[in-house]
Design a protein around this motif. Structure first.
Motif, PDB file in Angstrom:
ATOM      1  N   GLY A 256     -53.462  14.817   9.586  1.00  0.00           N
ATOM      2  CA  GLY A 256     -52.510  13.944  10.222  1.00  0.00           C
ATOM      3  C   GLY A 256     -51.282  14.043   9.326  1.00  0.00           C
ATOM      4  O   GLY A 256     -50.055  14.584  10.058  1.00  0.00           O
ATOM      5  N   GLN A 510     -58.831  11.976   4.403  1.00  0.00           N
ATOM      6  CA  GLN A 510     -58.725  11.337   3.039  1.00  0.00           C
ATOM      7  C   GLN A 510     -60.169  11.043   2.426  1.00  0.00           C
ATOM      8  O   GLN A 510     -60.059  10.711   1.148  1.00  0.00           O
ATOM      9  CB  GLN A 510     -57.971  10.333   3.060  1.00  0.00           C
ATOM     10  CG  GLN A 510     -56.386  10.469   3.416  1.00  0.00           C
ATOM     11  CD  GLN A 510     -56.102  10.786   5.176  1.00  0.00           C
ATOM     12  OE1 GLN A 510     -57.076  10.665   5.758  1.00  0.00           O
ATOM     13  NE2 GLN A 510     -55.068  10.415   5.302  1.00  0.00           N
ATOM     14  N   HIS A 512     -62.344   8.721   3.894  1.00  0.00           N
ATOM     15  CA  HIS A 512     -62.653   7.057   3.820  1.00  0.00           C
ATOM     16  C   HIS A 512     -64.153   6.916   4.167  1.00  0.00           C
ATOM     17  O   HIS A 512     -64.628   6.010   3.633  1.00  0.00           O
ATOM     18  CB  HIS A 512     -62.094   6.631   5.030  1.00  0.00           C
ATOM     19  CG  HIS A 512     -60.402   6.444   5.176  1.00  0.00           C
ATOM     20  ND1 HIS A 512     -59.683   6.094   5.981  1.00  0.00           N
ATOM     21  CD2 HIS A 512     -59.650   6.777   3.857  1.00  0.00           C
ATOM     22  CE1 HIS A 512     -58.589   6.193   5.606  1.00  0.00           C
ATOM     23  NE2 HIS A 512     -58.376   6.469   4.391  1.00  0.00           N
ATOM     24  N   THR A 515     -65.270   6.805   0.235  1.00  0.00           N
ATOM     25  CA  THR A 515     -64.674   5.920  -0.484  1.00  0.00           C
ATOM     26  C   THR A 515     -64.621   4.311  -0.170  1.00  0.00           C
ATOM     27  O   THR A 515     -65.210   3.433  -0.819  1.00  0.00           O
ATOM     28  CB  THR A 515     -63.296   6.229  -0.913  1.00  0.00           C
ATOM     29  OG1 THR A 515     -62.493   6.391   0.406  1.00  0.00           O
ATOM     30  CG2 THR A 515     -63.090   7.410  -1.598  1.00  0.00           C
ATOM     31  N   SER A 552     -54.313   2.673   3.312  1.00  0.00           N
ATOM     32  CA  SER A 552     -55.779   2.417   3.899  1.00  0.00           C
ATOM     33  C   SER A 552     -56.513   1.546   2.494  1.00  0.00           C
ATOM     34  O   SER A 552     -57.023   0.506   2.547  1.00  0.00           O
ATOM     35  CB  SER A 552     -56.456   3.759   4.235  1.00  0.00           C
ATOM     36  OG  SER A 552     -55.606   4.152   5.105  1.00  0.00           O
ATOM     37  N   THR A 553     -56.170   2.241   1.494  1.00  0.00           N
ATOM     38  CA  THR A 553     -57.035   1.568   0.130  1.00  0.00           C
ATOM     39  C   THR A 553     -56.138   0.183  -0.019  1.00  0.00           C
ATOM     40  O   THR A 553     -56.779  -0.821  -0.196  1.00  0.00           O
ATOM     41  CB  THR A 553     -56.681   2.431  -1.151  1.00  0.00           C
ATOM     42  OG1 THR A 553     -57.224   3.740  -0.674  1.00  0.00           O
ATOM     43  CG2 THR A 553     -57.371   1.769  -2.331  1.00  0.00           C
ATOM     44  N   HIS A 668     -56.886   1.027 -10.293  1.00  0.00           N
ATOM     45  CA  HIS A 668     -58.272   1.461 -10.447  1.00  0.00           C
ATOM     46  C   HIS A 668     -58.676   2.512  -9.420  1.00  0.00           C
ATOM     47  O   HIS A 668     -58.205   2.531  -8.396  1.00  0.00           O
ATOM     48  CB  HIS A 668     -59.073   0.327 -10.539  1.00  0.00           C
ATOM     49  CG  HIS A 668     -59.244  -0.651 -11.506  1.00  0.00           C
ATOM     50  ND1 HIS A 668     -59.237  -0.108 -12.832  1.00  0.00           N
ATOM     51  CD2 HIS A 668     -58.980  -1.902 -11.850  1.00  0.00           C
ATOM     52  CE1 HIS A 668     -59.239  -1.011 -13.695  1.00  0.00           C
ATOM     53  NE2 HIS A 668     -59.130  -1.984 -13.208  1.00  0.00           N
ATOM     54  N   GLN A 678     -56.470  14.623  -3.517  1.00  0.00           N
ATOM     55  CA  GLN A 678     -55.152  14.080  -2.788  1.00  0.00           C
ATOM     56  C   GLN A 678     -54.202  14.369  -3.639  1.00  0.00           C
ATOM     57  O   GLN A 678     -53.338  14.993  -3.002  1.00  0.00           O
ATOM     58  CB  GLN A 678     -55.481  12.668  -2.706  1.00  0.00           C
ATOM     59  CG  GLN A 678     -56.361  12.066  -1.721  1.00  0.00           C
ATOM     60  CD  GLN A 678     -55.828  11.983  -0.282  1.00  0.00           C
ATOM     61  OE1 GLN A 678     -54.861  12.037   0.016  1.00  0.00           O
ATOM     62  NE2 GLN A 678     -56.742  12.799   0.415  1.00  0.00           N
ATOM     63  N   VAL A 741     -52.736   6.445  -3.120  1.00  0.00           N
ATOM     64  CA  VAL A 741     -52.520   7.261  -3.789  1.00  0.00           C
ATOM     65  C   VAL A 741     -52.009   8.581  -2.768  1.00  0.00           C
ATOM     66  O   VAL A 741     -51.394   9.600  -3.200  1.00  0.00           O
ATOM     67  CB  VAL A 741     -53.489   7.612  -4.758  1.00  0.00           C
ATOM     68  CG1 VAL A 741     -54.574   8.375  -4.180  1.00  0.00           C
ATOM     69  CG2 VAL A 741     -52.914   8.609  -5.913  1.00  0.00           C
TER      70      VAL A 741
HETATM   71  N1  MCN Z   1     -58.397   6.572  -3.285  1.00  0.00           N
HETATM   72  C1  MCN Z   1     -59.501   6.099  -4.386  1.00  0.00           C
HETATM   73  N2  MCN Z   1     -58.785   5.290  -5.394  1.00  0.00           N
HETATM   74  C2  MCN Z   1     -57.397   4.734  -5.259  1.00  0.00           C
HETATM   75  C3  MCN Z   1     -56.571   5.102  -4.321  1.00  0.00           C
HETATM   76  C4  MCN Z   1     -57.283   5.886  -3.198  1.00  0.00           C
HETATM   77  O1  MCN Z   1     -60.238   6.627  -4.494  1.00  0.00           O
HETATM   78  N3  MCN Z   1     -56.801   3.814  -6.340  1.00  0.00           N
HETATM   79  C5  MCN Z   1     -58.813   7.308  -2.142  1.00  0.00           C
HETATM   80  C6  MCN Z   1     -59.162   6.481  -1.028  1.00  0.00           C
HETATM   81  O2  MCN Z   1     -60.269   5.706  -0.898  1.00  0.00           O
HETATM   82  C7  MCN Z   1     -58.758   7.349   0.171  1.00  0.00           C
HETATM   83  C8  MCN Z   1     -57.926   8.413  -0.485  1.00  0.00           C
HETATM   84  O3  MCN Z   1     -57.910   8.423  -1.779  1.00  0.00           O
HETATM   85  O4  MCN Z   1     -60.050   8.080   0.259  1.00  0.00           O
HETATM   86  C9  MCN Z   1     -56.507   8.207   0.002  1.00  0.00           C
HETATM   87  O5  MCN Z   1     -56.344   6.849  -0.090  1.00  0.00           O
HETATM   88  P1  MCN Z   1     -54.848   5.998   0.057  1.00  0.00           P
HETATM   89  O6  MCN Z   1     -54.144   6.266  -0.919  1.00  0.00           O
HETATM   90  O7  MCN Z   1     -55.123   4.650   0.495  1.00  0.00           O
HETATM   91  O8  MCN Z   1     -54.224   6.695   1.636  1.00  0.00           O
HETATM   92  P2  MCN Z   1     -54.767   6.535   3.214  1.00  0.00           P
HETATM   93  O9  MCN Z   1     -56.356   6.706   3.003  1.00  0.00           O
HETATM   94  O10 MCN Z   1     -54.095   5.488   3.715  1.00  0.00           O
HETATM   95  O11 MCN Z   1     -54.179   8.022   3.416  1.00  0.00           O
HETATM   96  C10 MCN Z   1     -52.852   7.895   4.027  1.00  0.00           C
HETATM   97  C11 MCN Z   1     -52.248   9.380   3.282  1.00  0.00           C
HETATM   98  C12 MCN Z   1     -51.153   9.858   3.999  1.00  0.00           C
HETATM   99  S1  MCN Z   1     -50.074   8.446   4.661  1.00  0.00           S
HETATM  100  C13 MCN Z   1     -50.968  10.854   4.351  1.00  0.00           C
HETATM  101  S2  MCN Z   1     -49.531  11.585   5.031  1.00  0.00           S
HETATM  102  C14 MCN Z   1     -51.853  12.036   3.973  1.00  0.00           C
HETATM  103  C15 MCN Z   1     -52.725  11.667   3.032  1.00  0.00           C
HETATM  104  O12 MCN Z   1     -53.249  10.566   2.974  1.00  0.00           O
HETATM  105  N4  MCN Z   1     -52.484  12.705   5.057  1.00  0.00           N
HETATM  106  C16 MCN Z   1     -53.662  13.298   4.737  1.00  0.00           C
HETATM  107  N5  MCN Z   1     -53.714  12.622   2.400  1.00  0.00           N
HETATM  108  C17 MCN Z   1     -54.216  13.235   3.395  1.00  0.00           C
HETATM  109  N6  MCN Z   1     -55.380  14.192   3.060  1.00  0.00           N
HETATM  110  C18 MCN Z   1     -55.788  14.764   4.039  1.00  0.00           C
HETATM  111  N7  MCN Z   1     -56.918  15.520   3.536  1.00  0.00           N
HETATM  112  N8  MCN Z   1     -55.363  14.840   5.187  1.00  0.00           N
HETATM  113  C19 MCN Z   1     -54.356  14.349   5.546  1.00  0.00           C
HETATM  114  O13 MCN Z   1     -53.849  14.067   6.726  1.00  0.00           O
END
Ligand code: MCN
Ligand code: CUN
Length: 788
Positions: A256, A510, A512, A515, A552-553, A668, A678, A741
């Motif tokens: 996305g 990502q 989900h 996680t 999301s996280t 964490h 990521q 992240v």
């Molecule tokens: N995570 C974790 N520990 C944390 C933070 C995050 O294990 N402290 C894990 C989460 O559980 C999740 C992943 O890392 O599985 C990303 O989490 P998060 O930072 O919350 O971001 P989102 O899930 O909301 O993802 C959105 C973000 C955005 S805005 C873009 S743009 C983007 C990105 O993620 N697009 C992606 N990474 C991507 N990765 C893939 N493969 N494809 C996309 O389209």
């Protein structure tokens, strides 16, 4: 500090490098993307697009197309106008044509749509439609857009100029004074060009209107299915589509990166076609359409200034920006923040005074503005401040690491209130930079650099110590079209102790499904392997705002923990009943309640789940489930320090990244492997615009980079090897201490690369280079500056 692992591998809670649950279906080629779905009687749509950036439509002749075998309908703006569906609102409250009735405003804009029984027939029919245009003077340059004699583009809105909005934040006068009193002032123009996300899957949908039920199902490549459902109900309620009759399903998404947040005209046309024809209609963009017409990112023309004392204490920041939004403001920002979270531009530094203003303009280019792992314009903010700190270091003759240490917000200053109004929740910037410097061997590298410079070689070292801001809400400040930005989890435990959890977010890659399961495993001790995660179906998932801006996280992840804790509270009551003790006599360890002092008296979460349906306490409702809508008290502020080392070839201008060390801190960590993934992906998406990617237009508004022959994407061959590490500074307000992240690396990386290249060339008087840093650009500089 590291994230403590509290569960055994059989449970796989937080901190485990659990392999991704979703990958089995992807590796078997069994993912289910929109284009994999084929419905009986499905029709196909293709779109006629404008060859001109600005033109009047004199006529559209569809006769030849309609005469072709298999062509079912041709839809124009005039057809949609009959139902008042020819315009739609954008997420920023602007208006956008679905199909034009009289004028086209950018090259590749939708002009008409063909519906046919076969995709190839639809494509042939597109060629057969004759559109007569009268070209109009285009406005391509945003500075030209502001000139008094520039053609006014949005006359439909009664506008008399091309200015969209002005936004400012901070104390203008106090900042002005600080600049007047400063020992040193630096100023730099920085252009952050238009770029495109190029996810592997393009955008598309299947609109399936069932006339018998009056129900519309839309399978759609969207990062925010609930918002789409509500928006559809609001704009199409008058033609009988009310919200309970609309189901938006976002199946597997092939990337996305923000490009699947906006609602594109193609979706709306396909929906209108399905309602009119009573049949399912599929529309899938091709690669060129995706590249030429979909939401872009960046396009910020920044003038930045820093004021400082002569010993390197930054006293003020001032930024003026011109934002090119194309023909409509279709950025996907929270309503109150037209420039997104750009005001995080004081970065990791304790700067007393700051003032920022942004003006947005219309031009004859595709709309958009927020995409490409941007965290709502944080990428632009980080690029500006991290570049400026280096510009200042160069002016002061100071080491850029030293200048950063001197100005960092210190660990004991958190929660830290920035001059532009943010309250940073936590951070330890010096520790991250120190760690990156140790890993790369900073002092040794500087010595090597001095020796090589003496031999006339070009080696550069660049730092970026960025601060992110992700996780919108809190809902008191954040909404989209009035819908508050919280997020949700609905958790059900089945009688045999397995679970299903549904969310208002939507993974696009990502991880989900893995996680979120790990979060629930952490909180309930149910093995993550036994927690089924579902997202993306508005008929079943709880309402949520979707996945973008790394939220999301911080939001839904927190909701998962809170829902699980509600379940645990009920489980405790059931456990007390089963063990015939009071709740206070119970101790929890992941998956088991034990009687304090009698550890052999215990029940497992699985036994409790079974009892919830077979033997629950009298007077208690049966079942074991909970819903939580989480409204975060603040955003989370992940951060990091990146260091890049480059060698430049004098003959060709080729920049080679010798090493790149990335130290990230997202509090964490739920799954270290996924976080590393990521960051690797994010770094590559920081490297790409820094070195290769740019959407370029000529004076007529023709796109010059309309295919991957000209719009350069990095492959594994060009991409450097990333060295990653982390520090852990938990978020004090997130239930798991986690921060987002997903975008950190894309936000932080470009500045480190540019800083390295500029550092290499600084002995020759180079202070700044705009991205992308192509070999030709460097080669020209080498010649202009007399280096070769
Ligand atoms: N995570 C974790 N520990 C944390 C933070 C995050 O294990 N402290 C894990 C989460 O559980 C999740 C992943 O890392 O599985 C990303 O989490 P998060 O930072 O919350 O971001 P989102 O899930 O909301 O993802 C959105 C973000 C955005 S805005 C873009 S743009 C983007 C990105 O993620 N697009 C992606 N990474 C991507 N990765 C893939 N493969 N494809 C996309 O389209
Ligand atoms: Cu700005 S790209 Mo992500 O927020 O979907």
């Amino acid at each position: 500090m590291e994230t403590e692992v509290r569960t055994p591998p059989t449970i796989c809670g937080m901190g485990h490098r659990m392999k991704r649950k979703e990958d089995a279906r992807f590796l078997f080629g069994k993912g289910r993307y929109v284009d994999d779905i084929k419905l009986p009687g499905m029709l196909y749509m293709d779109i006629v697009r404008s060859p001109f950036a600005h033109a009047r439509i004199k006529s559209i002749n569809a006769e030849r197309a309609l005469a072709m075998d298999g062509v079912v309908a041709v839809i124009t703006g005039k057809d949609l106008e009959k139902y008042n569906l020819h315009w739609m609102p954008t997420l920023m409250g602007d208006t956008q044509m679905v199909l034009p009735t009289d004028r086209v405003m950018y090259q590749a804009q939708e002009v008409a749509a063909v519906i046919a029984t076969d995709r190839y027939i639809a494509a042939d029919a597109v060629e057969a439609i004759e559109v007569e245009y009268e070209p109009l003077e285009p406005v391509v340059d945003p500075f030209r857009a502001l000139e008094p004699d520039a053609p006014v583009l949005r006359t439909d809105k009664g506008k008399t100029d091309n200015h969209i909005w002005h936004w400012e934040v901070g104390d203008r006068e106090a900042t002005e004074r600080a600049f007047q009193e400063a020992d040193v002032v630096v100023k730099q123009q920085i252009y952050i060009p238009r770029i495109h996300v190029a996810s592997i899957e393009t955008c598309g949908c299947i609109a399936d209107y069932n006339p018998a039920e009056g129900k519309l199902t839309v399978y759609m490549t969207t990062q925010a299915p609930h918002v789409v459902r509500t928006a559809l109900a609001l704009v199409a309620g008058h033609v009988g589509l009310s919200e309970e009759k609309i189901r938006v399903i976002s199946p597997d998404i092939g990337g996305g990166f923000g490009g699947k947040v906006p609602t594109y005209p193609g979706y709306v046309i396909a929906i209108a076609a399905s309602v009119l024809l009573g049949k399912p209609v599929k529309w899938i963009e091709d690669r060129s359409e995706n590249l030429q017409a979909d939401s872009f990112a960046r396009d910020y023309h920044i003038t930045a200034e820093l004021a400082a004392t002569k010993d390197g204490k930054i006293t003020a920041l001032r930024i003026k920006t011109l934002a090119d939004h194309g023909y409509t403001d279709a950025a996907a920002n929270p309503s109150k923040f037209p420039a997104g979270l750009f005001s995080i531009c004081t970065g990791s530094y304790d700067i007393k005074h700051a003032f920022v203003e942004v003006d947005a303009v219309y031009t004859n280019k595709p709309p958009g503005g927020v995409a490409y792992r941007c965290s709502f314009r944080v990428t632009e903010a980080v690029h500006a401040i991290e570049r400026m700190v280096d510009v200042l270091a160069q002016k002061l003759g100071m080491d850029p690491a030293e200048l950063r240490f001197r100005n960092f917000v210190q660990p004991d200053q958190f929660p830290y209130k920035s001059a532009l109004g943010w309250e940073y929740d936590s951070g330890n910037y010096p520790a991250a930079l120190r760690k990156a410097m140790d890993l790369i061997g900073y002092e040794e590298l500087r010595r090597e650099q001095a020796e090589r410079r003496a031999r006339g070689e070009l080696i550069g070292i660049g730092i970026s110590s960025f601060t992110e801001i992700v996780g919108a809400g809190p809902s008191r400040h954040f909404d989209i079209l009035g819908i508050k930005m919280f997020d949700s989890c609905e958790l059900r435990i089945h009688p045999t102790g397995k679970a299903i959890a549904r969310f208002g977010t939507k993974s696009q890659g990502q991880g989900h499904e893995t996680t979120y399961a790990q979060i629930i495993a952490e909180e309930l001790g149910i093995p993550a392997a036994h927690v089924q995660v579902e997202e993306g179906d508005t008929d079943t998932a709880p309402y949520g705002l979707g996945t973008y801006a790394s939220r999301s996280t911080p939001t839904a992840g927190a909701a998962a923990a809170m829902a699980a804790r509600k379940v645990r509270e009920k489980a405790r009551k059931i456990a007390a009943y089963l063990l015939e003790v009071s709740e206070e006599d119970l101790e929890w360890e992941p998956g088991v309640f034990r009687v304090k002092g009698a550890p052999d008296k215990s029940v497992t979460i699985q036994e409790i789940a079974f009892a919830a349906y077979t033997n629950h306490p009298p007077g208690m409702e049966a079942g074991l489930e909970a819903v939580h809508y989480y409204d975060p008290p603040n955003l989370t502020f992940p951060f990091g320090s990146y260091i890049c080392v480059v060698d430049i070839d004098k003959g060709t201008g080729q920049v080679k990244i010798r090493r790149f060390v990335a130290v990230d801190d997202c509090g964490h960590v739920i799954n270290p492997m996924i976080v590393e993934g990521q960051i690797h992906g994010g770094l590559t998406m920081g490297f790409a615009p820094a070195m290769m990617e740019e959407l370029v237009y000529d004076e007529e508004g023709n796109i010059l980079t309309g295919s991957f022959m000209d719009y350069l994407l990095p492959t594994a061959v060009e991409t450097p090897r990333w060295e990653t590490a982390r520090t852990v500074t938990p978020s004090p307000h997130h239930p798991l201490g986690a921060k987002g992240v997903g975008e950190s690396a894309t936000v932080g990386a470009p500045a480190a690369i540019v800083n390295a290249v500029v550092d290499a060339l600084s002995p020759y008087g180079v202070t700044h280079i705009d991205i992308p840093i192509t070999p030709y650009k460097v080669w020209k500089i080498l010649h202009e500056k007399g280096v070769v």
